[in-house]
Design a protein around this motif. Structure first.
Motif, PDB file in Angstrom:
ATOM      1  N   THR A  75       0.840  -1.244   0.010  1.00  0.00           N
ATOM      2  CA  THR A  75       0.009   0.004   0.055  1.00  0.00           C
ATOM      3  C   THR A  75       0.816   1.321   0.026  1.00  0.00           C
ATOM      4  OG1 THR A  75      -0.256  -0.213   2.396  1.00  0.00           O
ATOM      5  CG2 THR A  75      -1.950  -1.196   1.202  1.00  0.00           C
ATOM      6  N   LYS A  76       2.112   1.117   0.067  1.00  0.00           N
ATOM      7  CA  LYS A  76       2.962   2.347   0.179  1.00  0.00           C
ATOM      8  C   LYS A  76       2.911   3.040  -1.340  1.00  0.00           C
ATOM      9  CE  LYS A  76       6.400   0.813   3.806  1.00  0.00           C
ATOM     10  NZ  LYS A  76       7.549   0.358   4.035  1.00  0.00           N
ATOM     11  N   SER A  77       2.897   2.284  -2.335  1.00  0.00           N
ATOM     12  CA  SER A  77       2.956   3.080  -3.699  1.00  0.00           C
ATOM     13  C   SER A  77       2.497   2.001  -4.760  1.00  0.00           C
ATOM     14  CB  SER A  77       4.002   3.455  -4.098  1.00  0.00           C
ATOM     15  OG  SER A  77       4.997   2.430  -4.766  1.00  0.00           O
ATOM     16  N   PRO A  78       1.874   2.289  -5.853  1.00  0.00           N
ATOM     17  CA  PRO A  78       1.405   1.620  -6.938  1.00  0.00           C
ATOM     18  C   PRO A  78       2.302   0.767  -7.467  1.00  0.00           C
ATOM     19  CG  PRO A  78       0.583   3.738  -7.221  1.00  0.00           C
ATOM     20  CD  PRO A  78       1.300   3.889  -6.128  1.00  0.00           C
ATOM     21  N   GLU A  79       3.732   1.239  -7.553  1.00  0.00           N
ATOM     22  CA  GLU A  79       4.763   0.424  -8.068  1.00  0.00           C
ATOM     23  C   GLU A  79       5.253  -0.946  -7.276  1.00  0.00           C
ATOM     24  OE1 GLU A  79       4.754   3.508  -7.765  1.00  0.00           O
ATOM     25  OE2 GLU A  79       5.034   4.456  -9.703  1.00  0.00           O
ATOM     26  N   TYR A  80       4.970  -0.711  -5.888  1.00  0.00           N
ATOM     27  CA  TYR A  80       5.418  -1.700  -4.935  1.00  0.00           C
ATOM     28  C   TYR A  80       4.289  -2.772  -5.117  1.00  0.00           C
ATOM     29  CZ  TYR A  80       8.528   1.096  -2.069  1.00  0.00           C
ATOM     30  OH  TYR A  80       9.735   1.738  -1.659  1.00  0.00           O
ATOM     31  N   PHE A  81       2.865  -2.215  -5.456  1.00  0.00           N
ATOM     32  CA  PHE A  81       1.787  -3.161  -5.832  1.00  0.00           C
ATOM     33  C   PHE A  81       2.177  -3.808  -6.871  1.00  0.00           C
ATOM     34  CE2 PHE A  81      -2.498  -4.658  -6.188  1.00  0.00           C
ATOM     35  CZ  PHE A  81      -2.999  -4.633  -5.135  1.00  0.00           C
ATOM     36  N   ARG A  82       2.312  -3.211  -8.159  1.00  0.00           N
ATOM     37  CA  ARG A  82       2.651  -3.753  -9.108  1.00  0.00           C
ATOM     38  C   ARG A  82       3.609  -5.000  -9.032  1.00  0.00           C
ATOM     39  NH1 ARG A  82       5.989  -0.528 -13.013  1.00  0.00           N
ATOM     40  NH2 ARG A  82       7.265  -0.875 -11.512  1.00  0.00           N
ATOM     41  N   ASP A  83       4.802  -4.721  -8.623  1.00  0.00           N
ATOM     42  CA  ASP A  83       5.734  -5.766  -8.516  1.00  0.00           C
ATOM     43  C   ASP A  83       5.431  -6.878  -7.593  1.00  0.00           C
ATOM     44  OD1 ASP A  83       7.417  -3.888  -9.898  1.00  0.00           O
ATOM     45  OD2 ASP A  83       8.236  -2.943  -7.922  1.00  0.00           O
ATOM     46  N   PHE A  84       4.823  -6.495  -6.480  1.00  0.00           N
ATOM     47  CA  PHE A  84       4.189  -7.889  -5.767  1.00  0.00           C
ATOM     48  C   PHE A  84       3.276  -8.822  -6.462  1.00  0.00           C
ATOM     49  CE2 PHE A  84       0.927  -9.296  -2.495  1.00  0.00           C
ATOM     50  CZ  PHE A  84       1.841 -10.255  -1.845  1.00  0.00           C
TER      51      PHE A  84
END
Length: 213
Positions: free
Chosen positions: A30-39
């Motif tokens: 939930t820190k950033s959309p990029e973190y979400f995508r990579d996850f």
């Protein structure tokens, strides 16, 4: 009361399993959309299923639906991201709807306080089209509508239909923004940003029009 609502039991069991398994990851993504995508991409072909499961529990944490939509766009693209976002917000809405029907108004008052009263009044005797309108014109918090709908006489089928249809415009706008985040200098990104600004202004314009009569 829980015995009368098998859907709620199933959803709550899924919720408990997911939270226990992903308890550390939920905070991270939930820190950033990029973190979400990579996850998401780290789970390969299971990314879609994982996204829908996480979307299901989103309403319990009152996480912004817009963030999930942007993350969906950057992960799956504008088209599939929009579809998955609508399915995801509908699932999270069903969970909130069922929880409120099981635990009642006391649970909602703790969550939203006096905010639920005007929503309750507007939902009396209303159906799918009204739910869809509330989703398209977000004058009330997205999850608050879901929780309060569970206390109203709105049928679950009407709630599901209204939520899915009403979520489509906003889902597309935010997923379109997400799909263009990788190139912020493009015309598509500027267009998507303008669309988000317009959608964000709709509630303010609506309230202004109401005040002006």
């Amino acid at each position: 009361m829980l015995k009368k609502r098998p859907i709620t039991i199933l959803l709550l069991c899924i919720l408990i399993i997911v939270i226990l398994y992903f308890r550390k990851d939920i905070v991270y993504i939930t820190k950033s959309p990029e973190y979400f995508r990579d996850f998401m991409k780290s789970y390969g072909k299971y990314a879609i299923i994982l996204y829908l499961i996480l979307s299901l529990i989103r309403s319990l944490f009152l996480l912004p639906a817009g963030v999930f939509a942007i993350a969906s766009g950057i992960t799956f693209g504008a088209f599939w991201g929009s579809i998955l976002t609508c399915v995801g917000v509908t699932l999270s809405g069903i969970l909130a709807f069922e929880i409120s029907r099981c635990f009642g108004s006391d649970y909602l008052i703790k969550l939203f306080g006096d905010k639920i009263k005007p929503i309750e009044e507007k939902l009396k005797g209303k159906g799918a089209l009204y739910i869809a309108t509330l989703r398209m014109i977000p004058i009330f918090p997205f999850d608050a509508i879901s929780y309060v709908s569970g206390l109203s006489n709105v049928k679950l089928s009407s709630f599901i239909f209204g939520t899915f249809i009403g979520s489509l415009p906003g889902a597309f706008v935010y997923t379109y923004l997400g799909s263009n985040l990788i190139n912020i200098h493009s015309k598509k990104f500027i267009l998507s940003l303008c669309l988000v600004i317009i959608v964000s202004l709709i509630p303010l314009i609506y309230k202004y029009v109401l005040k002006r009569g």
